[in-house]
Design a protein around this motif. Structure first.
Motif, PDB file in Angstrom:
ATOM      1  N   VAL A 178       0.840  -1.200   0.000  1.00 55.88           N
ATOM      2  CA  VAL A 178       0.000   0.000   0.000  1.00 55.88           C
ATOM      3  C   VAL A 178       0.873   1.246   0.000  1.00 55.88           C
ATOM      4  O   VAL A 178       0.564   2.231  -0.691  1.00 55.88           O
ATOM      5  CB  VAL A 178      -0.944  -0.004   1.217  1.00 55.88           C
ATOM      6  N   HIS A 179       1.951   1.222   0.740  1.00 58.52           N
ATOM      7  CA  HIS A 179       2.884   2.349   0.770  1.00 58.52           C
ATOM      8  C   HIS A 179       3.358   2.668  -0.643  1.00 58.52           C
ATOM      9  O   HIS A 179       3.364   3.841  -1.071  1.00 58.52           O
ATOM     10  CB  HIS A 179       4.069   2.007   1.678  1.00 58.52           C
ATOM     11  N   ASP A 180       3.731   1.647  -1.399  1.00 58.93           N
ATOM     12  CA  ASP A 180       4.205   1.854  -2.770  1.00 58.93           C
ATOM     13  C   ASP A 180       3.067   2.320  -3.681  1.00 58.93           C
ATOM     14  O   ASP A 180       3.278   3.156  -4.573  1.00 58.93           O
ATOM     15  CB  ASP A 180       4.812   0.559  -3.315  1.00 58.93           C
ATOM     16  N   ILE A 181       1.861   1.786  -3.461  1.00 58.62           N
ATOM     17  CA  ILE A 181       0.705   2.190  -4.277  1.00 58.62           C
ATOM     18  C   ILE A 181       0.416   3.671  -4.083  1.00 58.62           C
ATOM     19  O   ILE A 181       0.218   4.417  -5.052  1.00 58.62           O
ATOM     20  CB  ILE A 181      -0.537   1.351  -3.913  1.00 58.62           C
ATOM     21  N   VAL A 182       0.388   4.105  -2.841  1.00 63.00           N
ATOM     22  CA  VAL A 182       0.070   5.506  -2.551  1.00 63.00           C
ATOM     23  C   VAL A 182       1.140   6.428  -3.116  1.00 63.00           C
ATOM     24  O   VAL A 182       0.829   7.468  -3.712  1.00 63.00           O
ATOM     25  CB  VAL A 182      -0.087   5.715  -1.027  1.00 63.00           C
ATOM     26  N   LEU A 183       2.401   6.064  -2.932  1.00 60.48           N
ATOM     27  CA  LEU A 183       3.476   6.892  -3.479  1.00 60.48           C
ATOM     28  C   LEU A 183       3.397   6.961  -5.002  1.00 60.48           C
ATOM     29  O   LEU A 183       3.655   8.012  -5.603  1.00 60.48           O
ATOM     30  CB  LEU A 183       4.848   6.346  -3.051  1.00 60.48           C
ATOM     31  N   GLY A 184       3.013   5.851  -5.627  1.00 59.89           N
ATOM     32  CA  GLY A 184       2.966   5.816  -7.084  1.00 59.89           C
ATOM     33  C   GLY A 184       1.712   6.425  -7.681  1.00 59.89           C
ATOM     34  O   GLY A 184       1.767   7.004  -8.775  1.00 59.89           O
ATOM     35  N   ARG A 185       0.584   6.313  -6.991  1.00 59.50           N
ATOM     36  CA  ARG A 185      -0.688   6.754  -7.564  1.00 59.50           C
ATOM     37  C   ARG A 185      -1.205   8.084  -7.006  1.00 59.50           C
ATOM     38  O   ARG A 185      -2.059   8.710  -7.620  1.00 59.50           O
ATOM     39  CB  ARG A 185      -1.764   5.694  -7.314  1.00 59.50           C
ATOM     40  N   CYS A 186      -0.695   8.492  -5.826  1.00 57.51           N
ATOM     41  CA  CYS A 186      -1.291   9.643  -5.141  1.00 57.51           C
ATOM     42  C   CYS A 186      -0.335  10.793  -4.890  1.00 57.51           C
ATOM     43  O   CYS A 186      -0.757  11.960  -4.868  1.00 57.51           O
ATOM     44  CB  CYS A 186      -1.890   9.202  -3.801  1.00 57.51           C
ATOM     45  N   SER A 187       0.944  10.478  -4.668  1.00 51.93           N
ATOM     46  CA  SER A 187       1.866  11.512  -4.185  1.00 51.93           C
ATOM     47  C   SER A 187       2.288  12.504  -5.260  1.00 51.93           C
ATOM     48  O   SER A 187       2.940  13.502  -4.940  1.00 51.93           O
ATOM     49  CB  SER A 187       3.105  10.864  -3.560  1.00 51.93           C
ATOM     50  N   MET A 188       1.954  12.250  -6.516  1.00 55.14           N
ATOM     51  CA  MET A 188       2.299  13.252  -7.523  1.00 55.14           C
ATOM     52  C   MET A 188       1.505  14.544  -7.319  1.00 55.14           C
ATOM     53  O   MET A 188       1.929  15.618  -7.724  1.00 55.14           O
ATOM     54  CB  MET A 188       2.068  12.708  -8.935  1.00 55.14           C
ATOM     55  N   CYS A 189       0.351  14.408  -6.652  1.00 50.17           N
ATOM     56  CA  CYS A 189      -0.447  15.599  -6.305  1.00 50.17           C
ATOM     57  C   CYS A 189      -0.343  15.915  -4.822  1.00 50.17           C
ATOM     58  O   CYS A 189      -0.173  17.071  -4.427  1.00 50.17           O
ATOM     59  CB  CYS A 189      -1.917  15.394  -6.674  1.00 50.17           C
ATOM     60  N   HIS A 190      -0.468  14.882  -3.994  1.00 48.71           N
ATOM     61  CA  HIS A 190      -0.485  15.060  -2.543  1.00 48.71           C
ATOM     62  C   HIS A 190       0.949  15.050  -2.006  1.00 48.71           C
ATOM     63  O   HIS A 190       1.385  14.086  -1.372  1.00 48.71           O
ATOM     64  CB  HIS A 190      -1.321  13.964  -1.890  1.00 48.71           C
ATOM     65  N   ALA A 191       1.661  16.153  -2.281  1.00 43.29           N
ATOM     66  CA  ALA A 191       3.051  16.264  -1.865  1.00 43.29           C
ATOM     67  C   ALA A 191       3.366  17.707  -1.501  1.00 43.29           C
ATOM     68  O   ALA A 191       2.607  18.628  -1.824  1.00 43.29           O
ATOM     69  CB  ALA A 191       3.968  15.794  -2.994  1.00 43.29           C
ATOM     70  N   ALA A 192       4.496  17.891  -0.822  1.00 39.30           N
ATOM     71  CA  ALA A 192       4.912  19.248  -0.465  1.00 39.30           C
ATOM     72  C   ALA A 192       5.149  20.068  -1.727  1.00 39.30           C
ATOM     73  O   ALA A 192       4.851  21.268  -1.768  1.00 39.30           O
ATOM     74  CB  ALA A 192       6.168  19.195   0.389  1.00 39.30           C
TER      75      ALA A 192
END
Length: 407
Positions: free
Chosen positions: A328-342
């Motif tokens: 799940v950690h890898d999924i979120v980083l790959g699918r979500c963090s491009m927007c939800h990031a600093a």
């Protein structure tokens, strides 16, 4: 068995819906009676203080206001009070559901103040209660004899409280609490001051006694405060949807300016309804203040991240230890963090939507429930599935969250 997180989300939605509906009813009746009172034609013969003819819904209404009792007191007298009480009660219930039960997610920010959940909740409750007592004391003291001085004093208190909240809670919780504090004052004014005074006047009139004018004067003072505080409260209610308002080091200044805008906007309508002209300068001043708010919201948007941001937050170890977390950690980083990031790198996204960051282990664990509801159980995230998250990945999120919360 129906998912407990989904039940909780629907309960929160239902209470929020109730809160909005009752707030509409309270604010609507308040604004209507303020406009009615200011716009009454007082050049009328007879005992009435003023009258107004209005048209609505295909009919005409002839409204008269009496400062003293008419010849006969009506058998049925309509009291406008439950709108206020229901709004505060539903708002307090929402405060429990979101910020108290979810204190580790929404109330406490270790980068601001490393408080235990119970400590943050205690500060919240104490500030609401003590705030009303201090405000009420000032109103009843010699200081409160001058309405202008009292209003300035109340503004200073609100500014100080805005600064305080932003130094103990998350930015989102700080603005929400400032709104809750203000709404507590408004509703308490109705419950403890306006309604009891009105009852005294009505009882005196029914008994044939001349009411003491002080009761009407006191109620009028508190009603005026409520009038000018309404619009800032609405802003605070909406602010949790806009990180531009709460995710900046200048949040307390933004809140302070919002209270000023509430005054300028209400001054325009109060002047207009009392037929004393159209002070359009208030809109120019409001626009200038809002431009200043916009500037402060992005200068800069985010505070620097703490050094231990990657650390597992206290109390959330079970989410990191649950089966499937690494996937799940890898999924979120790959699918979500491009927007939800600093520093989002998705085209057109300048800051993390809703202020939610998912670019570190700490942030992922803090937002576990939101990830589960938005991307696992539901399909709200990613929007339009722009990152092409697959159903197997959504199932992995569901399995992980359910394993972590199974007990």
């Amino acid at each position: 068995m129906y998912d407990l997180a989904a039940i909780g989300a629907w309960v929160e939605f239902a209470v929020r819906w109730l809160h909005v509906v009752t707030a509409i009813a309270w604010i609507g009746s308040s604004f209507y009676f303020i406009a009615l009172d200011l716009g009454l034609n007082r050049n009328v013969p007879g005992p009435a203080d003023g009258e107004e003819w209005q048209v609505h819904g295909g009919g005409f209404y002839h409204i008269q206001k009496y400062l003293v009792a008419p010849a006969e007191m009506p058998e049925h007298l309509v009291w406008f009070k439950w709108e206020s009480y229901a709004t505060w009660l539903s708002g307090f219930a929402l405060l429990w559901l979101v910020y108290y039960l979810g204190a580790d997610f929404y109330l406490v920010d270790p980068a601001v103040a490393d408080l235990p959940a119970w400590g943050a909740i205690a500060i919240s409750l104490a500030s609401l209660g003590l705030g009303w007592l201090i405000y009420d004391f000032l109103c009843k003291s010699k200081f409160g004899d001058d309405n202008t001085r009292l209003m300035i004093g109340l503004y200073v208190i609100l500014v100080g409280l805005a600064w305080f909240y932003t130094h103990v809670f998350t930015g989102r919780a700080a603005l929400l609490h400032l709104g809750a504090f203000t709404a507590t004052i408004m509703s308490a004014n109705v419950f403890f001051i306006i309604m009891p005074n009105q009852r005294i006047v009505v009882d005196d009139l029914k008994a044939g006694r001349v009411p003491d004018a002080k009761y009407g004067k006191i109620a009028k003072q508190r009603s005026t405060h409520n009038n000018y505080l309404t619009l800032p409260v609405i802003f605070m209610m909406l602010s949790n949807h806009y990180p531009l308002a709460f995710a900046t080091e200048y949040t307390w200044i933004i809140a302070s300016l919002v209270f000023l805008m509430g005054v300028t906007i209400r001054h325009f309508f109060n002047t207009m309804h009392s037929k004393k002209g159209m002070p359009y300068w208030t809109w120019l001043l409001t626009a200038l203040i809002f431009l200043l708010v916009m500037f402060l919201s992005t200068a800069p948007l985010w505070r620097d991240a703490p050094e231990d941001e990657a650390a597992i937050p206290a109390g959330l170890e079970h989410f990191a230890q649950a089966e499937g977390y690494e996937d799940v950690h890898d999924i979120v980083l790959g699918r979500c963090s491009m927007c939800h990031a600093a520093e989002p790198f998705y085209d057109g996204i300048l800051w993390a939507p809703k202020g939610v960051r998912l670019d570190s282990e700490s942030q992922i664990l803090r937002n576990a429930r939101a990830i589960y509801l938005q991307a696992g159980l539901g399909h709200a995230m990613p929007p339009a599935n722009v990152s092409f998250i697959e159903e197997e990945e959504r199932q992995a999120i569901r399995d992980w969250y359910e394993a972590a919360t199974r007990g």
